[in-house]
Scaffold this motif. Sequence first.
Motif, PDB file in Angstrom:
ATOM      1  N   LEU A 180      15.429  21.677 -44.864  1.00 54.08           N
ATOM      2  CA  LEU A 180      15.925  22.396 -43.691  1.00 54.08           C
ATOM      3  C   LEU A 180      15.269  23.768 -43.576  1.00 54.08           C
ATOM      4  CD1 LEU A 180      19.695  21.454 -43.878  1.00 54.08           C
ATOM      5  CD2 LEU A 180      18.181  20.939 -41.961  1.00 54.08           C
ATOM      6  N   ARG A 181      15.123  24.438 -44.688  1.00 52.30           N
ATOM      7  CA  ARG A 181      14.486  25.764 -44.668  1.00 52.30           C
ATOM      8  C   ARG A 181      13.021  25.675 -44.262  1.00 52.30           C
ATOM      9  NH1 ARG A 181      17.540  27.695 -50.126  1.00 52.30           N
ATOM     10  NH2 ARG A 181      19.386  28.609 -49.115  1.00 52.30           N
ATOM     11  N   GLY A 182      12.433  24.505 -44.445  1.00 53.37           N
ATOM     12  CA  GLY A 182      11.066  24.273 -43.988  1.00 53.37           C
ATOM     13  C   GLY A 182      11.005  23.702 -42.585  1.00 53.37           C
ATOM     14  N   ASP A 183      12.103  23.867 -41.825  1.00 52.93           N
ATOM     15  CA  ASP A 183      12.209  23.425 -40.429  1.00 52.93           C
ATOM     16  C   ASP A 183      12.167  21.906 -40.294  1.00 52.93           C
ATOM     17  OD1 ASP A 183      12.571  25.959 -39.504  1.00 52.93           O
ATOM     18  OD2 ASP A 183      10.489  26.282 -38.938  1.00 52.93           O
ATOM     19  N   ALA A 184      13.019  21.242 -41.065  1.00 56.77           N
ATOM     20  CA  ALA A 184      13.198  19.801 -40.934  1.00 56.77           C
ATOM     21  C   ALA A 184      14.334  19.508 -39.958  1.00 56.77           C
ATOM     22  CB  ALA A 184      13.519  19.181 -42.296  1.00 56.77           C
ATOM     23  N   LEU A 185      14.259  18.334 -39.340  1.00 56.05           N
ATOM     24  CA  LEU A 185      15.358  17.793 -38.545  1.00 56.05           C
ATOM     25  C   LEU A 185      15.952  16.641 -39.328  1.00 56.05           C
ATOM     26  CD1 LEU A 185      17.022  17.615 -35.914  1.00 56.05           C
ATOM     27  CD2 LEU A 185      15.258  16.068 -35.029  1.00 56.05           C
ATOM     28  N   ILE A 186      17.270  16.694 -39.579  1.00 53.08           N
ATOM     29  CA  ILE A 186      17.913  15.687 -40.414  1.00 53.08           C
ATOM     30  C   ILE A 186      19.026  14.979 -39.659  1.00 53.08           C
ATOM     31  CG2 ILE A 186      17.419  17.107 -42.455  1.00 53.08           C
ATOM     32  CD1 ILE A 186      20.502  17.620 -42.637  1.00 53.08           C
ATOM     33  N   ALA A 187      19.394  13.798 -40.157  1.00 50.20           N
ATOM     34  CA  ALA A 187      20.646  13.139 -39.778  1.00 50.20           C
ATOM     35  C   ALA A 187      21.576  13.283 -40.972  1.00 50.20           C
ATOM     36  CB  ALA A 187      20.415  11.675 -39.448  1.00 50.20           C
ATOM     37  N   TYR A 188      22.831  13.654 -40.698  1.00 50.91           N
ATOM     38  CA  TYR A 188      23.773  13.896 -41.801  1.00 50.91           C
ATOM     39  C   TYR A 188      25.184  13.523 -41.360  1.00 50.91           C
ATOM     40  CZ  TYR A 188      25.337  18.135 -39.381  1.00 50.91           C
ATOM     41  OH  TYR A 188      25.863  19.010 -38.458  1.00 50.91           O
ATOM     42  N   PRO A 189      26.077  13.228 -42.326  1.00 52.88           N
ATOM     43  CA  PRO A 189      27.435  12.825 -41.974  1.00 52.88           C
ATOM     44  C   PRO A 189      28.356  14.030 -41.787  1.00 52.88           C
ATOM     45  CG  PRO A 189      27.123  12.617 -44.336  1.00 52.88           C
ATOM     46  CD  PRO A 189      25.804  13.087 -43.767  1.00 52.88           C
ATOM     47  N   THR A 190      29.274  13.908 -40.827  1.00 51.87           N
ATOM     48  CA  THR A 190      30.323  14.909 -40.651  1.00 51.87           C
ATOM     49  C   THR A 190      31.674  14.209 -40.798  1.00 51.87           C
ATOM     50  OG1 THR A 190      30.692  14.671 -38.259  1.00 51.87           O
ATOM     51  CG2 THR A 190      28.798  16.012 -38.954  1.00 51.87           C
ATOM     52  N   ASP A 191      32.741  14.911 -40.433  1.00 53.26           N
ATOM     53  CA  ASP A 191      34.076  14.318 -40.531  1.00 53.26           C
ATOM     54  C   ASP A 191      34.413  13.432 -39.342  1.00 53.26           C
ATOM     55  OD1 ASP A 191      34.055  16.485 -38.850  1.00 53.26           O
ATOM     56  OD2 ASP A 191      35.941  17.330 -39.531  1.00 53.26           O
ATOM     57  N   SER A 192      33.498  13.315 -38.366  1.00 50.46           N
ATOM     58  CA  SER A 192      33.783  12.459 -37.210  1.00 50.46           C
ATOM     59  C   SER A 192      32.707  11.401 -36.991  1.00 50.46           C
ATOM     60  CB  SER A 192      33.926  13.304 -35.939  1.00 50.46           C
ATOM     61  OG  SER A 192      32.728  13.997 -35.659  1.00 50.46           O
ATOM     62  N   SER A 193      31.464  11.723 -37.305  1.00 57.81           N
ATOM     63  CA  SER A 193      30.365  10.773 -37.104  1.00 57.81           C
ATOM     64  C   SER A 193      29.108  11.363 -37.722  1.00 57.81           C
ATOM     65  CB  SER A 193      30.138  10.522 -35.609  1.00 57.81           C
ATOM     66  OG  SER A 193      29.690  11.709 -34.981  1.00 57.81           O
ATOM     67  N   TYR A 194      28.018  10.619 -37.640  1.00 55.46           N
ATOM     68  CA  TYR A 194      26.730  11.182 -38.043  1.00 55.46           C
ATOM     69  C   TYR A 194      26.213  12.095 -36.932  1.00 55.46           C
ATOM     70  CZ  TYR A 194      26.014   8.683 -42.398  1.00 55.46           C
ATOM     71  OH  TYR A 194      26.131   8.251 -43.688  1.00 55.46           O
ATOM     72  N   ALA A 195      25.433  13.101 -37.348  1.00 59.46           N
ATOM     73  CA  ALA A 195      24.908  14.073 -36.402  1.00 59.46           C
ATOM     74  C   ALA A 195      23.457  14.382 -36.741  1.00 59.46           C
ATOM     75  CB  ALA A 195      25.735  15.358 -36.449  1.00 59.46           C
ATOM     76  N   LEU A 196      22.762  14.947 -35.766  1.00 57.36           N
ATOM     77  CA  LEU A 196      21.430  15.487 -35.977  1.00 57.36           C
ATOM     78  C   LEU A 196      21.567  16.978 -36.241  1.00 57.36           C
ATOM     79  CD1 LEU A 196      19.697  13.744 -32.952  1.00 57.36           C
ATOM     80  CD2 LEU A 196      19.463  13.089 -35.366  1.00 57.36           C
ATOM     81  N   GLY A 197      20.769  17.519 -37.159  1.00 60.11           N
ATOM     82  CA  GLY A 197      20.911  18.929 -37.460  1.00 60.11           C
ATOM     83  C   GLY A 197      19.621  19.574 -37.929  1.00 60.11           C
ATOM     84  N   CYS A 198      19.491  20.878 -37.634  1.00 60.14           N
ATOM     85  CA  CYS A 198      18.353  21.670 -38.095  1.00 60.14           C
ATOM     86  C   CYS A 198      18.793  23.129 -38.102  1.00 60.14           C
ATOM     87  CB  CYS A 198      17.136  21.479 -37.195  1.00 60.14           C
ATOM     88  SG  CYS A 198      17.371  22.032 -35.492  1.00 60.14           S
ATOM     89  N   ARG A 199      17.943  23.994 -38.639  1.00 61.32           N
ATOM     90  CA  ARG A 199      18.239  25.421 -38.617  1.00 61.32           C
ATOM     91  C   ARG A 199      18.294  25.932 -37.183  1.00 61.32           C
ATOM     92  NH1 ARG A 199      14.400  28.657 -40.121  1.00 61.32           N
ATOM     93  NH2 ARG A 199      15.758  30.422 -40.576  1.00 61.32           N
ATOM     94  N   MET A 200      19.188  26.894 -36.961  1.00 59.11           N
ATOM     95  CA  MET A 200      19.339  27.489 -35.637  1.00 59.11           C
ATOM     96  C   MET A 200      18.051  28.169 -35.184  1.00 59.11           C
ATOM     97  SD  MET A 200      22.486  29.983 -34.504  1.00 59.11           S
ATOM     98  CE  MET A 200      21.977  31.399 -35.483  1.00 59.11           C
ATOM     99  N   GLU A 201      17.276  28.713 -36.138  1.00 67.01           N
ATOM    100  CA  GLU A 201      16.058  29.454 -35.800  1.00 67.01           C
ATOM    101  C   GLU A 201      14.824  28.553 -35.666  1.00 67.01           C
ATOM    102  OE1 GLU A 201      16.167  32.475 -34.921  1.00 67.01           O
ATOM    103  OE2 GLU A 201      18.226  32.898 -35.550  1.00 67.01           O
TER     104      GLU A 201
END
Length: 206
Positions: A24-45
């Motif tokens: 993530l710190r190297g600007d990756a886009l990931i799929a990850y689990p949350t408490d409701s479903s899977y989500a896409l995520g990356c650093r805000m910057e």
Amino acid sequence: MARYFDVHPTDPQPRTIGQVVDLLRGDALIAYPTDSSYALGCRMEYHDGADRIRTIRGLGDRHHFTLVCSDFAQLGQLVKLDNNAFRAIKAVTPGPYTFILPATAEVPRRLAHPKKKTVGVRIPDSRVAQAILRGLGEPLLSSTLILPGATEPMTDGWTIKEELDHVLDAVVDGGDAGTVPTTVVDWSEGYPEVVRTGAGDPTRFE
């Protein structure tokens, strides 16, 4: 090709989480689990992150992104809260709710709604998501992993890896994360309006 991480849902391995955080710190886009479903995520910057998420999900530029936070202190730096919103939101977090609120100057303009200057925020009740957020030390720019034409989020980490291998940098498989997105409450006008009923009980905001 996306890297694949098999993470224990209630006791995530620190070494594996550390590898995810490094990506993530190297600007990756990931799929990850949350408490409701899977989500896409990356650093805000990460400047290209929002566009990559829009492309995968087939979204327009007026889609409300969500800034996923580790705690209420972090959330409070990103949005403007009056006393009523503060008390009501604090009472249900962490949990499967997303709140749309006016963004502070901490939020890059490109991530806020272009007209309303609002942004979604939430604190997930997920040990895997929390481990990633604590390791990263900053919010994740995020969006529910619902593909174009689908009505429910993707639910299986390995299926996500197979289908999105060419557009993601990593998949964090934390087991079944459910199929119901968050309940979305728009508080941008100074009062709560439930705009999507999901995993969180909407009655306290109706």
